[in-house]
Design a protein around this motif. Structure first.
Motif, short mmCIF file in Angstrom:
data_model
loop_
_atom_site.label_atom_id
_atom_site.label_comp_id
_atom_site.label_asym_id
_atom_site.label_seq_id
_atom_site.Cartn_x
_atom_site.Cartn_y
_atom_site.Cartn_z
N VAL A 180 0.99 -1.28 -0.46
CA VAL A 180 -0.37 -0.35 0.18
C VAL A 180 0.69 1.69 0.48
N THR A 181 1.11 2.29 -1.25
CA THR A 181 1.19 3.17 -1.11
C THR A 181 0.99 4.39 -1.69
N ILE A 182 1.11 5.32 -0.73
CA ILE A 182 -0.41 6.48 -1.41
C ILE A 182 0.86 8.39 -1.02
N LEU A 183 -0.03 8.65 -2.19
CA LEU A 183 0.55 10.11 -2.53
C LEU A 183 -0.34 10.77 -2.44
N ASP A 184 0.06 12.17 -2.04
CA ASP A 184 -0.71 13.58 -1.61
C ASP A 184 0.55 14.00 -2.83
N ASP A 185 -0.39 14.87 -4.16
CA ASP A 185 0.46 14.77 -5.45
C ASP A 185 0.06 16.62 -6.06
N GLY A 186 0.64 17.46 -6.25
CA GLY A 186 0.31 18.88 -6.60
C GLY A 186 0.98 19.25 -8.42
N THR A 187 1.04 17.55 -8.38
CA THR A 187 2.45 17.90 -9.68
C THR A 187 1.63 17.69 -10.79
N ASN A 188 0.71 16.78 -10.61
CA ASN A 188 -0.52 15.93 -11.94
C ASN A 188 -0.53 16.67 -13.01
N PRO A 189 -0.71 16.88 -14.19
CA PRO A 189 -0.75 18.18 -15.08
C PRO A 189 -2.22 18.29 -15.42
N ARG A 190 -2.48 19.60 -14.94
CA ARG A 190 -4.60 19.76 -15.01
C ARG A 190 -5.19 18.98 -14.02
N LEU A 191 -5.04 18.29 -13.55
CA LEU A 191 -5.36 17.47 -12.13
C LEU A 191 -6.70 19.32 -11.62
N ARG A 192 -7.30 18.55 -11.05
CA ARG A 192 -8.56 19.70 -10.35
C ARG A 192 -7.28 20.14 -9.26
N GLY A 193 -6.36 19.08 -7.92
CA GLY A 193 -6.08 19.34 -6.80
C GLY A 193 -4.53 20.19 -7.00
N SER A 194 -4.07 20.18 -8.71
CA SER A 194 -2.86 20.55 -8.86
C SER A 194 -2.91 21.65 -8.35
N ILE A 195 -1.12 22.02 -8.41
CA ILE A 195 -0.98 23.47 -7.76
C ILE A 195 0.54 23.99 -8.37
N ASN A 196 0.76 25.03 -9.20
CA ASN A 196 1.99 25.78 -9.42
C ASN A 196 3.05 25.38 -7.98
#
Lengths: 442, 523
Positions: free
Chosen positions: B335-351
């Motif tokens: 079980v590996t879980i990420l929290d990721d702001g770097t997915n292009p164009r995904l709703r939860g992404s942020i520069n």
């Protein structure tokens, strides 16, 4: 200040008409909040804010839009309204959109509703607020069982709210109110790293009506300790009591299908139920807009229509729907009001403790979690926590269970209302005792 | 991770989380769900730097000097740190009901939030007027968190270079309403013609354009342009006297180009199908059953059951059930879980996050071991580590706190059919509408809009409208099968915490968990 907001709203109406709108409803508000948040003997956050905003509803050539902005500089406002009018013209016309009937603007309640506490808002300052949050924390830490405490947070805030509303077909109004809030949250130790939480609060229009800080603090700790050792029980059907402080959550699901939009959009199990028995006959609920000091008190609604006392449920019979001008027109009915003000309940004679004794065996529900309700069918399901009662006494803490039912049958099993309308909400709901209902547990 | 399976699986629409009571966070997904967007994909590809110059000064009508003086005012009473957050946000909604696009809403917000930190304590104030006088007065209010004389001076501001994960050709503020109307009309037609039992369709298209600029007393200066596109479709169906409703939503950090015909049609059909499916559905039995989570929107499990508990503010305060468990096993191997702001164009992404830190990908759980919390500036300093770029805020009216971005579990090795086959009697949970968690006790819930029963390894009857409840850490330890079909939900999900509402993403492959309590109406 309210005069200034009224003048601003009038100016916006004139300007929007100049830009080409035939019907305009404008509201301007200003809200000031000062808040102190305190945690474990230290200042956590100070927050100060003053928020100003304009909302304007436009009717242009039979078309409708609604627009809001916090940028009230004259040149920005001018462009904002020009853009909004231009955008509105592109939409399809909608014959049901209109301002409220001017006949509904008259005969507004004129007495003093005691919504503004001049001495309270004048007296309170940063020093007073800090004193209050300290007192809340020391009360929480002074409660029985305090050795289990992991963390205490407390909060004190005061709010001043002013607004105006002007409709181009002959309505204007301005109002102001204050609100004072104190709250405390306690976390305590339990096994398996669990940290049950308890909270309590008070919110009042008048500062001197707030509950004693010692009570609020101690209550937060008492409620946290109630969660220690909580576990699910076996599934089954049994009686329950829902405590007044949390009961509004379930009631909200009984109200939402009574709103015009849900009825007109066929998402309502109450669409055809006016005049029918939908709950136990012991339940009556009245929308009471003119309660002195009420948290939902108002003399006109969001459309400017004069508010009036209206029965929603009388002895279990559905009496009215919440219809604004638009959805009433779509449904071919007369508008009532788009939303309730204060909801006042028929009351019982017992306090919560006596109700628990009367129930003898069953579940006292003190908290809800998640859950939802299908407004088209009335089916609902929601997580609960509370205390298992035997012989009128709490014997164990319960969590990780669900309560489920259908509103059209569930409310018919209501057996008793308490004498304890919850004071810190516009829904002044008392504790409720039900006959056997379905719980799922382990 | 280099691929995202973008199957046409379940989607839901989810909407928002808000804080209710204390120590709990709620997610509610409105009616619709959303599925993988065609632009999904978890590989960061678009890293074109936008350059280190700041371009928004003109827009805000402020300059470096004014920011510098405001920051100095924030420090004037002896605080350690001060920050200015400027935001201009324009939002539009255009909607159709009963066959006509006949309603539109706009909102414009402009303001500055000023934060001053002294130790762990925060002073926060905001103004909606960016004049020097207003900024200085607001900074002075926030400065009152300290009570002494200045100890540090602000460093001179230097702009950082920010890679752009969601560049768009035409900002939403330049898109005329004329271009939106036909899209809405098309969606309505697709949904209505999908099934003649569909009697009502409402469609809402909304967009946001947020321009932010962050400057702080360490000399950081960063800016971002955040576009957001959302489409919601709700349907009501009528069949043999029964009425049911459901829907779908899709969302991305993107412009008008996001709404291709294929994307619109898929959303409309899913909304209709999801509604008519409910005519044959009943209530599941009340009690406990093993649960298999379908991929996608079920990622709300991660968000509620463990995500909030790993936000560092709750741990710093010692109130999370995960406090003091870094380095400990909290889930089975695999079980590996990420929290990721770097997915292009995904709703939860942020520069950048709302404290000006560059977007990051944070491994929360690695092969079952708790590796990291999600940090903002205050918690990072408390734990003496770097921020994970998780400091987010709803708007300039709020101080930032640690928040999730896109939270998902990595693929395992099983195939989904194998997992379903392994269950003798259980629940296959497909669409959730909302959830909530109690941070300290770890108990979480989510609301099943629809799913299916599993009997002897096969999917059987459709069930609906039941709340599921469990204890996060306990349930996480029972995740014993993880499939290879990760799906990222791309509906308009919102998360509510601390009175602030944030757009978030999440995803999950098919997984098998132990028993949860299912709030059915049948004994």
């Amino acid at each position: 200040m309210s005069n200034k907001l009224l003048t601003q709203a009038k100016e916006v109406v004139l300007l929007a008409k100049k830009k080409g709108a035939q019907g305009v409803r404008a509201s301007v508000h200003r809200r000031r909040e000062s808040r102190v948040e305190w945690r474990n003997g230290k200042l956590d956050r100070l927050r100060e804010s003053t928020r100003v905003g304009l909302g304007v509803t436009l009717l242009v050539d039979g078309r409708y839009s609604s627009n809001s902005t916090s940028d009230l500089r004259p040149e920005a406002l001018e462009k904002f309204l020009s853009d909004a009018v231009a955008m509105t013209k592109v939409l399809a016309p909608d014959k049901h959109r209109k301002l409220a009937d001017p006949a509904r603007y008259g005969k507004r309640h004129a007495g003093d509703l005691k919504l503004y506490d001049t001495p309270g808002i004048t007296a309170v300052n940063a020093v007073e607020r800090k004193k209050a949050v300290r007192a809340l924390e020391s009360a929480a830490r002074g409660a029985p069982g305090a050795t289990k405490i992991i963390s205490v947070s407390s909060r004190c805030s005061d709010n001043l709210s002013e607004s105006s509303l002007v409709c181009s077909n002959g309505m204007e109004g301005a109002r102001r109110s204050t609100a004072f809030v104190v709250s405390a949250v306690t976390y305590v130790k339990d096994k398996d790293h669990r940290k049950p939480v308890g909270w309590w609060y008070g919110v009042e229009r008048h500062r001197d009506k707030l509950p004693a800080l010692t009570f609020v603090g101690r209550e937060a700790t008492r409620r946290a300790l109630l969660g220690v050792g909580a576990a699910p029980m076996a599934s089954g059907r049994f009686p329950c009591i829902i405590e007044n402080a949390v009961a509004a959550r379930l009631l909200g699901w009984l109200l939402s299908p009574a709103f015009g939009r849900n009825i007109q959009q066929k998402r309502s199990f109450l669409a055809d139920k006016i005049g029918q028995q939908i709950t136990s006959p012991i339940l009556s609920i009245t929308d009471s807009p003119h309660l002195a000091e009420g948290l939902g008190t108002r003399t006109y609604d969001g459309e400017g229509m004069t508010t009036r006392k209206t029965p929603f449920l009388a002895a279990g019979v559905l009496k009215s729907h919440f219809l604004d001008t638009y959805y009433a027109s779509k449904l071919g009915r007369t508008p009532t009001t788009g939303s309730p003000s204060n909801l006042v309940f028929s009351g019982g004679t017992k306090d919560l403790k006596s109700m628990v004794t009367a129930m003898s065996t069953g579940l006292l529900i003190t908290g809800f979690s998640g859950g939802n309700s299908n407004p088209a069918t009335g089916d609902f399901s929601i997580g609960i926590k509370g205390q298992w009662i035997e012989k009128g006494q709490p014997v164990r803490s319960v969590s990780e269970m669900n309560l489920a039912g259908n509103h059209l049958t569930f409310w018919k099993s209501l057996r008793e209302l308490g004498n304890d309308p919850f004071p810190y909400s516009s829904t002044r709901i008392p504790s409720l005792r039900f006959d056997k209902v379905q719980f799922s547990g382990k | 991770m280099s691929k995202t399976p973008s199957k046409d699986g379940t989607v839901d629409r989810r909407d928002f989380l808000k804080v209710v009571g204390a120590g709990s966070a709620v997610v509610s997904m409105p009616v619709l769900a959303a599925s993988c967007t065609p632009k999904g994909g978890l590989t960061r590809t678009d890293t074109t730097p936008r350059g280190a110059h700041t371009t928004y000064f003109d827009q805000f009508g402020v300059d470096k000097g004014r920011l510098q003086r405001t920051l100095a005012k924030g420090l004037s009473r002896g605080a350690d740190f001060s920050e200015v957050f400027l935001q201009h946000k324009v939002s539009h909604w255009v909607g159709m009901e009963d066959g006509e696009v006949n309603r539109a809403y706009t909102n414009v917000a402009l303001g500055a939030g000023i934060r001053v930190i002294k130790g762990d304590a925060t002073g926060y104030a905001y103004c909606e007027d960016l004049s020097e006088k207003a900024l200085l007065a607001t900074a002075s209010t926030a400065a009152a968190v300290a009570d002494g004389t200045p100890r540090v001076r602000p460093a001179s501001l230097a702009a950082i270079s920010v890679p752009n994960q969601y560049s768009i050709d035409v900002p939403w503020t330049d898109v005329s309403i004329h271009k939106k109307l036909p899209l809405i009309q098309r969606v309505e037609k697709y949904a209505r013609s999908r099934d003649k039992r569909i009697i009502k369709v409402t469609v809402f298209l909304s967009d946001e354009t947020s321009r932010i600029l962050v400057a702080n007393s360490t000399g950081l200066l960063a800016e971002d342009h955040q576009p957001m596109a959302v489409l919601k479709v709700s349907c009501v169906g009528e069949h043999k006297g029964k009425t049911e409703s459901s829907g779908q939503s899709i969302s991305a950090m993107d412009g008008l180009a996001y709404f291709s015909d294929a994307v619109l049609k898929k959303a409309a059909w899913e909304a209709a199908d999801r509604t008519t499916l409910l005519f044959g559905a009943g209530s599941p039995p009340a009690g406990t059953l093993p649960v298999v989570l379908a991929p996608g929107v079920t990622g709300i499990l991660l968000h509620e059951a463990i995500g909030h508990g790993m936000e560092a503010d709750f741990n710093r305060k010692g109130t999370s059930i995960y406090a003091n468990l870094i380095g400990k096993r909290i889930a089975p191997k695999g079980v590996t879980i990420l929290d990721d702001g770097t997915n292009p164009r995904l709703r939860g992404s942020i520069n950048i996050d709302d404290e000006g830190n560059l977007a990051q990908k944070t491994t929360l759980v690695e092969d079952g071991i708790l590796r990291s919390y999600m940090h903002d500036r205050i918690s990072a300093r408390h734990y003496k580590i770097e921020s994970t770029g998780s400091g987010r805020r709803q708007s300039f009216r709020f101080p930032p706190v640690p928040r999730m971005r896109n939270t998902y579990m990595l693929n395992g090795k099983r195939n989904p059919e194998e997992i379903i086959r392994s269950v003798k009697k259980g629940l296959y949970a497909e669409m959730f509408s909302n959830g909530q968690v109690s941070i300290g006790a770890g108990n979480f819930t989510f609301y099943l809009k629809h799913g299916r029963m599993i009997e002897n390894g096969k999917l059987t009857s459709v069930v609906k409208d039941a709340n599921l409840i469990g204890n996060g850490p306990k349930v996480l330890l029972t995740v014993d099968m993880v499939a290879n079909d990760l799906e990222i939900y791309s509906g308009a999900g919102y998360c509510g915490k601390d009175g602030q509402r944030m757009p978030v993403g999440f995803g999950l492959p098919t997984i098998r968990c132990g028993a949860m309590s299912i709030g059915g109406r049948k004994s």
